[in-house]
Design an enzyme around this catalytic site. Structure first.
Site, PDB file in Angstrom:
ATOM      1  N   PHE A 159      86.629  68.320 -32.185  1.00  0.00           N
ATOM      2  CA  PHE A 159      87.638  68.676 -33.401  1.00  0.00           C
ATOM      3  C   PHE A 159      87.590  67.651 -34.681  1.00  0.00           C
ATOM      4  O   PHE A 159      87.795  68.091 -35.680  1.00  0.00           O
ATOM      5  CB  PHE A 159      89.138  68.697 -32.969  1.00  0.00           C
ATOM      6  CG  PHE A 159      89.911  67.387 -33.044  1.00  0.00           C
ATOM      7  CD1 PHE A 159      90.227  66.986 -34.218  1.00  0.00           C
ATOM      8  CD2 PHE A 159      89.908  66.655 -31.766  1.00  0.00           C
ATOM      9  CE1 PHE A 159      90.940  65.544 -34.009  1.00  0.00           C
ATOM     10  CE2 PHE A 159      90.502  65.548 -31.890  1.00  0.00           C
ATOM     11  CZ  PHE A 159      91.036  64.954 -33.032  1.00  0.00           C
ATOM     12  N   LYS A 162      79.356  76.434 -29.492  1.00  0.00           N
ATOM     13  CA  LYS A 162      80.607  76.672 -29.140  1.00  0.00           C
ATOM     14  C   LYS A 162      81.742  75.508 -30.045  1.00  0.00           C
ATOM     15  O   LYS A 162      81.690  74.272 -29.518  1.00  0.00           O
ATOM     16  CB  LYS A 162      81.004  76.291 -27.706  1.00  0.00           C
ATOM     17  CG  LYS A 162      81.785  77.181 -26.999  1.00  0.00           C
ATOM     18  CD  LYS A 162      83.313  76.838 -27.423  1.00  0.00           C
ATOM     19  CE  LYS A 162      83.908  75.307 -26.831  1.00  0.00           C
ATOM     20  NZ  LYS A 162      85.098  75.071 -27.460  1.00  0.00           N
ATOM     21  N   GLU A 193      88.024  74.748 -30.494  1.00  0.00           N
ATOM     22  CA  GLU A 193      88.870  75.526 -30.812  1.00  0.00           C
ATOM     23  C   GLU A 193      89.689  75.396 -31.581  1.00  0.00           C
ATOM     24  O   GLU A 193      90.962  76.085 -32.027  1.00  0.00           O
ATOM     25  CB  GLU A 193      89.529  76.181 -29.269  1.00  0.00           C
ATOM     26  CG  GLU A 193      90.416  75.365 -28.616  1.00  0.00           C
ATOM     27  CD  GLU A 193      89.380  74.381 -27.527  1.00  0.00           C
ATOM     28  OE1 GLU A 193      88.415  74.033 -28.161  1.00  0.00           O
ATOM     29  OE2 GLU A 193      89.852  74.067 -26.585  1.00  0.00           O
ATOM     30  N   SER A 243      85.045  64.085 -25.726  1.00  0.00           N
ATOM     31  CA  SER A 243      85.670  62.968 -25.021  1.00  0.00           C
ATOM     32  C   SER A 243      84.630  62.867 -23.818  1.00  0.00           C
ATOM     33  O   SER A 243      84.039  63.450 -23.125  1.00  0.00           O
ATOM     34  CB  SER A 243      87.117  63.540 -24.194  1.00  0.00           C
ATOM     35  OG  SER A 243      86.720  64.582 -23.603  1.00  0.00           O
ATOM     36  N   CYS A 253      84.987  58.918 -33.685  1.00  0.00           N
ATOM     37  CA  CYS A 253      84.429  58.195 -32.405  1.00  0.00           C
ATOM     38  C   CYS A 253      83.945  56.538 -32.879  1.00  0.00           C
ATOM     39  O   CYS A 253      83.717  55.912 -31.845  1.00  0.00           O
ATOM     40  CB  CYS A 253      83.333  59.019 -32.022  1.00  0.00           C
ATOM     41  SG  CYS A 253      81.950  59.120 -32.773  1.00  0.00           S
ATOM     42  N   GLU A 309      91.285  55.160 -24.886  1.00  0.00           N
ATOM     43  CA  GLU A 309      90.818  55.642 -26.140  1.00  0.00           C
ATOM     44  C   GLU A 309      92.174  56.219 -27.081  1.00  0.00           C
ATOM     45  O   GLU A 309      92.504  57.042 -26.599  1.00  0.00           O
ATOM     46  CB  GLU A 309      89.765  56.415 -26.426  1.00  0.00           C
ATOM     47  CG  GLU A 309      89.010  56.907 -27.755  1.00  0.00           C
ATOM     48  CD  GLU A 309      88.002  57.807 -27.861  1.00  0.00           C
ATOM     49  OE1 GLU A 309      88.075  58.758 -27.137  1.00  0.00           O
ATOM     50  OE2 GLU A 309      87.259  57.789 -28.767  1.00  0.00           O
TER      51      GLU A 309
HETATM   52  P1  NAD Z   1      87.431  67.267 -26.162  1.00  0.00           P
HETATM   53  O1  NAD Z   1      86.294  66.571 -25.062  1.00  0.00           O
HETATM   54  O2  NAD Z   1      88.765  67.565 -25.683  1.00  0.00           O
HETATM   55  O3  NAD Z   1      86.505  68.671 -26.635  1.00  0.00           O
HETATM   56  C1  NAD Z   1      85.128  68.791 -26.740  1.00  0.00           C
HETATM   57  C2  NAD Z   1      84.793  70.189 -26.268  1.00  0.00           C
HETATM   58  O4  NAD Z   1      84.831  70.450 -25.231  1.00  0.00           O
HETATM   59  C3  NAD Z   1      85.605  71.075 -27.211  1.00  0.00           C
HETATM   60  O5  NAD Z   1      84.610  72.092 -27.788  1.00  0.00           O
HETATM   61  C4  NAD Z   1      86.496  71.585 -26.165  1.00  0.00           C
HETATM   62  O6  NAD Z   1      86.697  73.107 -26.462  1.00  0.00           O
HETATM   63  C5  NAD Z   1      85.677  71.562 -24.951  1.00  0.00           C
HETATM   64  N1  NAD Z   1      86.551  71.145 -23.769  1.00  0.00           N
HETATM   65  C6  NAD Z   1      87.914  70.625 -23.706  1.00  0.00           C
HETATM   66  N2  NAD Z   1      88.308  70.413 -22.560  1.00  0.00           N
HETATM   67  C7  NAD Z   1      87.339  71.102 -21.692  1.00  0.00           C
HETATM   68  C8  NAD Z   1      87.341  71.303 -20.335  1.00  0.00           C
HETATM   69  N3  NAD Z   1      88.506  70.912 -19.438  1.00  0.00           N
HETATM   70  N4  NAD Z   1      86.416  71.727 -19.696  1.00  0.00           N
HETATM   71  C9  NAD Z   1      85.502  72.112 -20.520  1.00  0.00           C
HETATM   72  N5  NAD Z   1      85.211  71.960 -21.861  1.00  0.00           N
HETATM   73  C10 NAD Z   1      86.212  71.462 -22.509  1.00  0.00           C
HETATM   74  O7  NAD Z   1      87.206  66.148 -27.398  1.00  0.00           O
HETATM   75  P2  NAD Z   1      87.942  66.375 -28.898  1.00  0.00           P
HETATM   76  O8  NAD Z   1      89.672  65.935 -28.289  1.00  0.00           O
HETATM   77  O9  NAD Z   1      87.786  67.547 -29.407  1.00  0.00           O
HETATM   78  O10 NAD Z   1      87.247  65.184 -29.791  1.00  0.00           O
HETATM   79  C11 NAD Z   1      87.685  64.000 -29.634  1.00  0.00           C
HETATM   80  C12 NAD Z   1      86.784  63.113 -28.687  1.00  0.00           C
HETATM   81  O11 NAD Z   1      85.258  63.185 -28.887  1.00  0.00           O
HETATM   82  C13 NAD Z   1      87.077  61.560 -28.703  1.00  0.00           C
HETATM   83  O12 NAD Z   1      86.808  61.014 -27.349  1.00  0.00           O
HETATM   84  C14 NAD Z   1      85.848  60.950 -29.426  1.00  0.00           C
HETATM   85  O13 NAD Z   1      85.487  59.769 -29.289  1.00  0.00           O
HETATM   86  C15 NAD Z   1      84.720  61.835 -29.145  1.00  0.00           C
HETATM   87  N6  NAD Z   1      83.801  61.906 -30.089  1.00  0.00           N
HETATM   88  C16 NAD Z   1      82.675  61.395 -29.896  1.00  0.00           C
HETATM   89  C17 NAD Z   1      81.524  61.105 -30.746  1.00  0.00           C
HETATM   90  C18 NAD Z   1      80.370  60.418 -30.389  1.00  0.00           C
HETATM   91  O14 NAD Z   1      79.402  60.730 -31.208  1.00  0.00           O
HETATM   92  N7  NAD Z   1      80.237  59.865 -29.366  1.00  0.00           N
HETATM   93  C19 NAD Z   1      81.744  61.722 -31.907  1.00  0.00           C
HETATM   94  C20 NAD Z   1      83.018  62.627 -32.097  1.00  0.00           C
HETATM   95  C21 NAD Z   1      83.868  62.702 -31.224  1.00  0.00           C
END
Ligand code: NAD
Length: 502
Positions: free
Chosen positions: A155, A179, A182, A232, A287, A387
């Site tokens: 997000f 994808k 959401e 994440s 991140c 985090e």
């Molecule tokens: P998230 O992991 O909750 O969601 C990422 C994606 O995974 C979304 O599209 C979501 O729909 C999907 N998802 C969520 N729960 C799921 C599940 N149980 N099973 C399968 N898919 C699932 O991450 P977020 O909260 O949207 O974003 C923040 C995180 O992203 C932080 O940890 C941040 O550090 C990380 N991030 C990392 C980078 C990088 O380059 N390393 C860049 C941006 C964000």
């Protein structure tokens, strides 16, 4: 989740058409500054997800052979369209995600740079040739597209991160299923529409919406060859394991805990200004946010100045002028941040600045939290181990640069780090000894521009190749090696036995 009503709905993109989902599962997209429901996003049905993959598979048959110049010109047009729609894209992004309008433009702009890079694909997707590797034999490589690739995005950068993925995947001759998060898919959809307008052919880019089911479908689907994930560590690890198990190429960029070190010889004013921006900008939801600060030796006395600077930052809705921090993305994110702050207090860290419950006139329902600073943080505390992903800075105190380096190297994450100093020798020592993939020297958020690749490491990444830059050309292509020999009309033929010739 609720039934669709009269609110606008986010569409799926399948086979070049914007499609209304037939699903019964919908989620509200909420403005985090006001709690206004902006639209509803569908959780696509299995049939819709399969249709998206099937359309990408069909489109690959012709797209893979499309000349480089044609692919390149689409991205030239696309970068122009993104520039022309910058204000509109930023406004959508701020409404659904919360960050300030200038920050939202930055989000789009960092993605736009990747689009510009994709337009130069002719100089990037090049093989190698060695002449006369044996008598009359040449060897060369072709970098061929893989097929249907997929992207799963978080997000916090709903413009930049999708643009890390599909432009380079498509420019290298693949087709794509995206994808988006959401929580804020609207700006991503607008970018997908502009890609179609730029000339991306039907089926080459498809967008599905949903949560865990959509992600698992991507991991499992036999027609998807490669998966790029950003999000994440918990979800990324799941995606890496599940999609690798299904035989796919996978790259996962994941969570972080980025440390900044201040040596006492650093330029104080510049360093503190940089630090508050890097720790609290975008409400800490980056991140690459600097979420841990290590004050070395006499720099420990800088804490009151840091607190004073952090207090001057203005918390307000992202659409308001001169806002430094907008709201965090959701009520549940805010609750999580509050509960981590409570744990920090309970575990004995000193709350040097408490940003909980700021008053934001006109936006009383927003998910606001002002800059918060803990000092005396130790490596055992939850606020250090987890985090936080909010505007909360953990300050630690040590006596030497080597102690600070040891602390960072012992942390499981390896996304980014920065050192502030005037000493070239200290900077070089840091560069050599630090085990983190992206290193800033007097640069607080060292995210590489697209001629390089994003190179987070250790616990922040799974898979060897990073997004964008040269590495992603490798990720999105299969190297085929051709060993070639031709005979003259007059040459006496014989069995080709390169093993003997070699
Ligand atoms: P998230 O992991 O909750 O969601 C990422 C994606 O995974 C979304 O599209 C979501 O729909 C999907 N998802 C969520 N729960 C799921 C599940 N149980 N099973 C399968 N898919 C699932 O991450 P977020 O909260 O949207 O974003 C923040 C995180 O992203 C932080 O940890 C941040 O550090 C990380 N991030 C990392 C980078 C990088 O380059 N390393 C860049 C941006 C964000």
């Amino acid at each position: 989740m609720s039934q669709p009503n009269t609110l606008p709905t986010v569409k799926l993109l399948i086979g070049g058409e914007l499609v209304e989902s037939t699903t019964r599962e919908w989620r509200d997209i909420v403005n985090p500054a006001t709690q206004e429901i902006l639209a509803r996003v569908p959780f696509a049905t299995e049939a819709e997800m399969n249709a998206a993959v099937a359309s990408a598979k069909e489109a690959f048959k012709t797209w893979r052979k499309t000349p480089i110049g044609v692919r390149s010109r689409i991205f030239l047009k696309y970068q122009q369209l993104i520039r022309e729609h910058m204000k509109e894209l930023a406004a959508i992004l701020t409404a659904e995600q919360g960050k300030t309008l200038p920050d939202a433009e930055g989000d789009v702009f960092r993605g736009l740079e990747v689009v510009e890079h994709a337009a130069g694909i002719g100089n990037l997707q090049l093989g190698e040739l060695a002449n006369n590797v044996a008598t009359g034999v040449d060897t060369y490589t072709l970098l061929q597209p893989l097929g249907v690739c997929a992207g799963i995005t978080p997000f916090n950068f709903p413009a930049m991160i999708p643009l890390w993925m599909f432009p380079m995947a498509i420019a290298t001759g693949n087709t794509f299923v995206l994808k988006p998060s959401e929580q804020d898919p609207m700006v991503t959809m607008r970018l997908a529409e502009l890609a179609m307008e730029a000339g991306v052919p039907p089926g080459v880019l498809n967008v599905i919406h949903g949560g865990a089911d959509a992600v698992n479908m991507i991991c499992d689907h036999p027609d998807i060859k490669a998966v790029s994930f950003v999000g994440s560590t918990r979800v990324g690890t799941h995606v890496y394991n599940r999609a690798s198990q299904a035989g796919k190429r996978v790259q996962c960029m994941m969570g972080a805990k980025n440390h900044g070190i201040i040596l006492p010889d650093a330029h104080k004013e510049q360093t503190l200004n940089n630090l508050v921006g890097a720790a609290f900008g975008a409400a800490g939801q980056r991140c690459m946010a600097l979420s841990v600060l290590i004050l070395v030796g006499e720099a420990q006395s800088w804490l009151p100045d840091l607190v004073a600077k952090a207090k001057t930052l203005k918390v307000n809705a992202g659409v308001e002028d001169a806002t430094d921090l907008g709201p965090v993305v959701s009520c549940s994110a805010l609750e999580r941040i509050h509960s981590l702050i409570e744990r920090g207090v309970a575990e004995g860290a000193e709350l040097a600045l408490d940003g909980r419950k700021p008053q934001v006139a006109g936006y009383e329902k927003g998910n606001f939290i002002a800059p918060t600073i803990f000092s005396g943080v130790t490596a055992e505390m939850s606020i250090y181990r987890e985090e936080i992903f909010g505007p909360v800075l953990c300050v630690m105190q040590v006596d030497s640069l080597d102690e600070a380096i040891a602390l960072i190297n012992a942390n499981p994450n390896g996304n980014g780090t920065a050192l502030f100093t005037r000493s070239g020798a200290a900077a070089r020592h840091f560069q050599e000894e630090i085990d983190v993939g992206q290193v800033g020297i007097n640069v607080p958020i060292p995210v590489p521009v697209p001629m390089f690749s994003f190179t987070g490491s250790r616990g922040s990444k799974l898979g060897d190749l990073g997004p964008y830059g040269k590495q992603v050309v490798q990720f999105y292509t299969q190297t085929k090696t051709v060993i070639q020999r031709w005979f003259d009309e007059n040459e006496v033929g014989g069995p080709v036995n390169t093993t003997i010739n070699l």
